[in-house]
Design a protein around this motif. Sequence first.
Motif, PDB file in Angstrom:
ATOM      1  N   ARG A  35       0.847  -1.206   0.000  1.00  0.00           N
ATOM      2  CA  ARG A  35       0.000   0.000   0.000  1.00  0.00           C
ATOM      3  C   ARG A  35       0.881   1.254   0.000  1.00  0.00           C
ATOM      4  NH1 ARG A  35      -1.227   3.527   3.741  1.00  0.00           N
ATOM      5  NH2 ARG A  35      -0.002   2.451   5.303  1.00  0.00           N
ATOM      6  N   GLN A  37       1.631   3.606  -3.264  1.00  0.00           N
ATOM      7  CA  GLN A  37       1.203   5.018  -3.252  1.00  0.00           C
ATOM      8  C   GLN A  37       2.390   5.942  -3.545  1.00  0.00           C
ATOM      9  OE1 GLN A  37      -0.897   6.873   0.275  1.00  0.00           O
ATOM     10  NE2 GLN A  37       0.758   8.330   0.056  1.00  0.00           N
ATOM     11  N   GLU A  47      12.164  11.730 -11.637  1.00  0.00           N
ATOM     12  CA  GLU A  47      10.941  11.288 -10.949  1.00  0.00           C
ATOM     13  C   GLU A  47      10.433   9.985 -11.574  1.00  0.00           C
ATOM     14  OE1 GLU A  47      10.709  12.898  -8.423  1.00  0.00           O
ATOM     15  OE2 GLU A  47      11.025  15.034  -8.758  1.00  0.00           O
ATOM     16  N   LYS A  94      -4.131   5.269  -3.917  1.00  0.00           N
ATOM     17  CA  LYS A  94      -3.961   6.713  -3.751  1.00  0.00           C
ATOM     18  C   LYS A  94      -2.611   7.159  -4.294  1.00  0.00           C
ATOM     19  CE  LYS A  94      -6.695   7.332   0.454  1.00  0.00           C
ATOM     20  NZ  LYS A  94      -7.103   6.028   0.974  1.00  0.00           N
ATOM     21  N   TYR A  95      -2.462   8.461  -4.485  1.00  0.00           N
ATOM     22  CA  TYR A  95      -1.156   9.088  -4.727  1.00  0.00           C
ATOM     23  C   TYR A  95      -1.193  10.405  -3.987  1.00  0.00           C
ATOM     24  CZ  TYR A  95      -3.792  11.729  -8.210  1.00  0.00           C
ATOM     25  OH  TYR A  95      -4.726  12.515  -8.825  1.00  0.00           O
ATOM     26  N   SER A 153      -1.611  13.873  -2.418  1.00  0.00           N
ATOM     27  CA  SER A 153      -2.554  14.971  -2.637  1.00  0.00           C
ATOM     28  C   SER A 153      -1.908  16.167  -3.356  1.00  0.00           C
ATOM     29  CB  SER A 153      -3.089  15.438  -1.275  1.00  0.00           C
ATOM     30  OG  SER A 153      -2.021  15.639  -0.361  1.00  0.00           O
ATOM     31  N   ASP A 191       9.674  19.013  -3.012  1.00  0.00           N
ATOM     32  CA  ASP A 191      10.833  18.113  -2.882  1.00  0.00           C
ATOM     33  C   ASP A 191      11.434  18.237  -1.486  1.00  0.00           C
ATOM     34  OD1 ASP A 191      11.524  16.703  -5.583  1.00  0.00           O
ATOM     35  OD2 ASP A 191      10.869  18.722  -6.098  1.00  0.00           O
ATOM     36  N   ASN A 244      10.580  13.452   4.647  1.00  0.00           N
ATOM     37  CA  ASN A 244       9.877  12.182   4.822  1.00  0.00           C
ATOM     38  C   ASN A 244      10.771  11.000   4.408  1.00  0.00           C
ATOM     39  OD1 ASN A 244       8.253  10.118   3.021  1.00  0.00           O
ATOM     40  ND2 ASN A 244       6.881  10.719   4.675  1.00  0.00           N
ATOM     41  N   MET A 298       1.129  17.127   2.701  1.00  0.00           N
ATOM     42  CA  MET A 298       1.807  15.942   2.160  1.00  0.00           C
ATOM     43  C   MET A 298       2.154  14.930   3.244  1.00  0.00           C
ATOM     44  SD  MET A 298       4.584  17.459  -0.489  1.00  0.00           S
ATOM     45  CE  MET A 298       5.375  15.904  -0.882  1.00  0.00           C
ATOM     46  N   GLY A 357       0.477  13.859   5.568  1.00  0.00           N
ATOM     47  CA  GLY A 357      -0.647  13.022   5.970  1.00  0.00           C
ATOM     48  C   GLY A 357      -1.408  13.596   7.147  1.00  0.00           C
ATOM     49  N   SER A 411      -4.466   9.381  12.192  1.00  0.00           N
ATOM     50  CA  SER A 411      -3.738   8.567  11.221  1.00  0.00           C
ATOM     51  C   SER A 411      -3.889   7.084  11.562  1.00  0.00           C
ATOM     52  CB  SER A 411      -2.255   8.973  11.238  1.00  0.00           C
ATOM     53  OG  SER A 411      -1.465   7.973  10.663  1.00  0.00           O
ATOM     54  N   PRO A 412      -4.697   6.360  10.788  1.00  0.00           N
ATOM     55  CA  PRO A 412      -4.980   4.967  11.162  1.00  0.00           C
ATOM     56  C   PRO A 412      -3.767   4.044  11.059  1.00  0.00           C
ATOM     57  CG  PRO A 412      -6.040   5.529   9.071  1.00  0.00           C
ATOM     58  CD  PRO A 412      -5.455   6.793   9.601  1.00  0.00           C
ATOM     59  N   ASN A 413      -2.799   4.383  10.192  1.00  0.00           N
ATOM     60  CA  ASN A 413      -1.708   3.428   9.946  1.00  0.00           C
ATOM     61  C   ASN A 413      -0.454   3.670  10.782  1.00  0.00           C
ATOM     62  OD1 ASN A 413      -3.011   2.026   7.652  1.00  0.00           O
ATOM     63  ND2 ASN A 413      -2.860   4.032   6.679  1.00  0.00           N
ATOM     64  N   LYS A 460       7.654   3.128   9.343  1.00  0.00           N
ATOM     65  CA  LYS A 460       7.822   4.568   9.571  1.00  0.00           C
ATOM     66  C   LYS A 460       8.710   4.751  10.804  1.00  0.00           C
ATOM     67  CE  LYS A 460       3.900   7.166   9.009  1.00  0.00           C
ATOM     68  NZ  LYS A 460       2.437   7.451   8.851  1.00  0.00           N
ATOM     69  N   ASN A 513       3.658  11.366  11.369  1.00  0.00           N
ATOM     70  CA  ASN A 513       3.339  12.429  10.402  1.00  0.00           C
ATOM     71  C   ASN A 513       3.590  13.814  11.007  1.00  0.00           C
ATOM     72  OD1 ASN A 513       2.426  10.194   9.046  1.00  0.00           O
ATOM     73  ND2 ASN A 513       0.272  10.812   8.974  1.00  0.00           N
TER      74      ASN A 513
HETATM   75  N1  FAQ Z   1      -2.011  12.313  -0.088  1.00  0.00           N
HETATM   76  O1  FAQ Z   1      -2.595   6.542   8.275  1.00  0.00           O
HETATM   77  P1  FAQ Z   1      -1.933   7.544   7.363  1.00  0.00           P
HETATM   78  C1  FAQ Z   1       7.331  13.189  -3.863  1.00  0.00           C
HETATM   79  C2  FAQ Z   1      -3.549   8.538   2.990  1.00  0.00           C
HETATM   80  S1  FAQ Z   1       6.783  11.712  -3.296  1.00  0.00           S
HETATM   81  C3  FAQ Z   1      -2.833  11.282  -0.360  1.00  0.00           C
HETATM   82  O2  FAQ Z   1      -1.155   8.607   8.005  1.00  0.00           O
HETATM   83  P2  FAQ Z   1       0.460   6.359   6.265  1.00  0.00           P
HETATM   84  C4  FAQ Z   1       8.501  13.264  -4.799  1.00  0.00           C
HETATM   85  C5  FAQ Z   1      -2.787   7.276   3.363  1.00  0.00           C
HETATM   86  O3  FAQ Z   1      -2.285   6.610   2.238  1.00  0.00           O
HETATM   87  C6  FAQ Z   1       5.335  12.092  -2.323  1.00  0.00           C
HETATM   88  N2  FAQ Z   1      -3.139  10.325   0.551  1.00  0.00           N
HETATM   89  O4  FAQ Z   1      -1.089   6.745   6.272  1.00  0.00           O
HETATM   90  C7  FAQ Z   1       8.233  14.217  -5.888  1.00  0.00           C
HETATM   91  C8  FAQ Z   1      -3.851   6.486   4.084  1.00  0.00           C
HETATM   92  O5  FAQ Z   1      -4.723   5.887   3.152  1.00  0.00           O
HETATM   93  P3  FAQ Z   1      -4.986   4.283   3.078  1.00  0.00           P
HETATM   94  C9  FAQ Z   1       4.746  10.879  -1.793  1.00  0.00           C
HETATM   95  C10 FAQ Z   1      -2.567  10.444   1.767  1.00  0.00           C
HETATM   96  O6  FAQ Z   1       0.702   5.537   5.060  1.00  0.00           O
HETATM   97  C11 FAQ Z   1       8.429  15.573  -5.732  1.00  0.00           C
HETATM   98  C12 FAQ Z   1      -4.680   7.559   4.756  1.00  0.00           C
HETATM   99  O7  FAQ Z   1      -4.433   8.772   4.059  1.00  0.00           O
HETATM  100  N3  FAQ Z   1       5.548  10.376  -0.702  1.00  0.00           N
HETATM  101  O8  FAQ Z   1       6.745  14.132  -3.483  1.00  0.00           O
HETATM  102  C13 FAQ Z   1      -1.694  11.480   2.089  1.00  0.00           C
HETATM  103  O9  FAQ Z   1       0.867   5.798   7.587  1.00  0.00           O
HETATM  104  C14 FAQ Z   1       8.181  16.462  -6.770  1.00  0.00           C
HETATM  105  C15 FAQ Z   1      -4.360   7.686   6.230  1.00  0.00           C
HETATM  106  O10 FAQ Z   1      -3.039   8.221   6.425  1.00  0.00           O
HETATM  107  C16 FAQ Z   1       5.324   9.199  -0.149  1.00  0.00           C
HETATM  108  O11 FAQ Z   1       4.428   8.472  -0.546  1.00  0.00           O
HETATM  109  C17 FAQ Z   1      -1.418  12.443   1.116  1.00  0.00           C
HETATM  110  N4  FAQ Z   1      -0.613  13.493   1.327  1.00  0.00           N
HETATM  111  O12 FAQ Z   1       1.208   7.765   6.129  1.00  0.00           O
HETATM  112  C18 FAQ Z   1       7.774  13.738  -7.118  1.00  0.00           C
HETATM  113  C19 FAQ Z   1       6.254   8.801   0.966  1.00  0.00           C
HETATM  114  N5  FAQ Z   1      -1.297  11.322   3.374  1.00  0.00           N
HETATM  115  O13 FAQ Z   1      -3.837   3.730   2.302  1.00  0.00           O
HETATM  116  C20 FAQ Z   1       7.522  14.625  -8.163  1.00  0.00           C
HETATM  117  C21 FAQ Z   1       5.956   7.443   1.523  1.00  0.00           C
HETATM  118  C22 FAQ Z   1      -1.918  10.221   3.829  1.00  0.00           C
HETATM  119  O14 FAQ Z   1      -4.996   3.770   4.487  1.00  0.00           O
HETATM  120  C23 FAQ Z   1       7.745  15.994  -7.985  1.00  0.00           C
HETATM  121  N6  FAQ Z   1       4.713   7.409   2.236  1.00  0.00           N
HETATM  122  N7  FAQ Z   1      -2.675   9.698   2.866  1.00  0.00           N
HETATM  123  O15 FAQ Z   1      -6.277   4.143   2.348  1.00  0.00           O
HETATM  124  C24 FAQ Z   1       4.601   7.725   3.537  1.00  0.00           C
HETATM  125  O16 FAQ Z   1       5.551   8.097   4.213  1.00  0.00           O
HETATM  126  C25 FAQ Z   1       3.244   7.553   4.168  1.00  0.00           C
HETATM  127  O17 FAQ Z   1       2.485   6.684   3.366  1.00  0.00           O
HETATM  128  C26 FAQ Z   1       2.479   8.901   4.389  1.00  0.00           C
HETATM  129  C27 FAQ Z   1       1.090   8.553   4.966  1.00  0.00           C
HETATM  130  C28 FAQ Z   1       3.220   9.759   5.373  1.00  0.00           C
HETATM  131  C29 FAQ Z   1       2.274   9.624   3.072  1.00  0.00           C
END
Ligand code: FAQ
Length: 312
Positions: free
Chosen positions: A37, A41, A76, A107-108, A110, A130, A136, A198, A200, A206-208, A218, A222
């Motif tokens: 997941r 994402q 990217e 999801k991707y 926001s 960035d 993160n 971004m 979250g 935050s459920p996860n 993690k 967040n």
């Molecule tokens: N947007 O329980 P949590 C970049 C969802 S890369 C949309 O806190 P978690 C590079 C979340 O999936 C940016 N959805 O979840 C670049 C969960 O939904 P689910 C991406 C969001 O996973 C730069 C629900 O809400 N980075 O920018 C968002 O523990 C420039 C509940 O949330 C990553 O993915 C959001 N903002 O924490 C590229 C980093 N936030 O699946 C191009 C890795 C939360 O339960 C140009 N990911 N949700 O239905 C992570 O670190 C974590 O997954 C978080 C969320 C911190 C994003």
Amino acid sequence: MTEIESKLLEFQDRIDRDERIEAKDWMPEEYRRSLIRQIGQHAHSEIVGMLPEGNWITRAPNLRRKAILLSKVQDEAGHGLYLYSAAETLGIDRDTMIDELHSGKAKYSSIFNYPTISWADMGAIGWLVDGAAIVNQVALCRTSFGPYARAMVRICKEESFHQRQGYEIMLDLCKGSSDQKAMAQDALNRWWWPSLMMFGPSDKDSPNTAQSMAWRIKRFTNDELRQKFVDMTVPQAEILGIKIPDDKLKWNEERRHYDFDEINWEEFYSVVKGNGPCNRQRIEARKKAHEQGQWVRDAALAYAEKRSKKIA
Ligand code: FAQ
């Protein structure tokens, strides 16, 4: 103790000793699902994240800026590919992940649902988006799943270059004419709050987070990472001489952190649910690119088949 209970204990023990979990190791199904997941994402975010900046490649103000932006957007794409590969080691295939993106099941981030309306947005994305991604992702270099952690090391090196190129655009605009500085301020006004989103939902919503912290997927919550980003970015805005759009932003001597205003969570959830300014447009663009790339996938498959026949 049942066999599964003892396996679970042993697994948690490995996590607590800070051992890396590798793809072929035993892992709880929930751990596998949660990683698919999150990594999925993350991969989708990198690929959809090419669109807002890709929009400006033909309009970059000079050749140097165009070359830099082009290579950033290509980076990217590379990040997306490392991440899809890391997720594939967990037993999901890329076609399924891409179908889930296109159907709206996956999801991707926001942040990529906001429009890029001026050149200053290229500066603000590099600097803030960035910048937030690095905060993160540096933590994710120590995530417990080996293939994800190793992908993050390289990604972070490239993100660091991305952040600096964005900040350099902002610096140039802020040192330029009053119109240019106003463009930089306008971009900061529009990108600041979405960048904070971004990270979250807040920890209490935050459920996860709790389980992901226990499994060391993690390393920080967040809210901890969001605070780190604010503390790091405020002095950078001061150097630029532009104002972060938050009247409540203030250094708190006791906490040794900046206090900041409440995020508009209604907006966040609305964008995550698909109702942001560009959600529809982003998914349509990805679907179209996927359809138009079918001939490349067909050709690659036909070539691979031909080669395997030759080898046999
Ligand atoms: N947007 O329980 P949590 C970049 C969802 S890369 C949309 O806190 P978690 C590079 C979340 O999936 C940016 N959805 O979840 C670049 C969960 O939904 P689910 C991406 C969001 O996973 C730069 C629900 O809400 N980075 O920018 C968002 O523990 C420039 C509940 O949330 C990553 O993915 C959001 N903002 O924490 C590229 C980093 N936030 O699946 C191009 C890795 C939360 O339960 C140009 N990911 N949700 O239905 C992570 O670190 C974590 O997954 C978080 C969320 C911190 C994003």
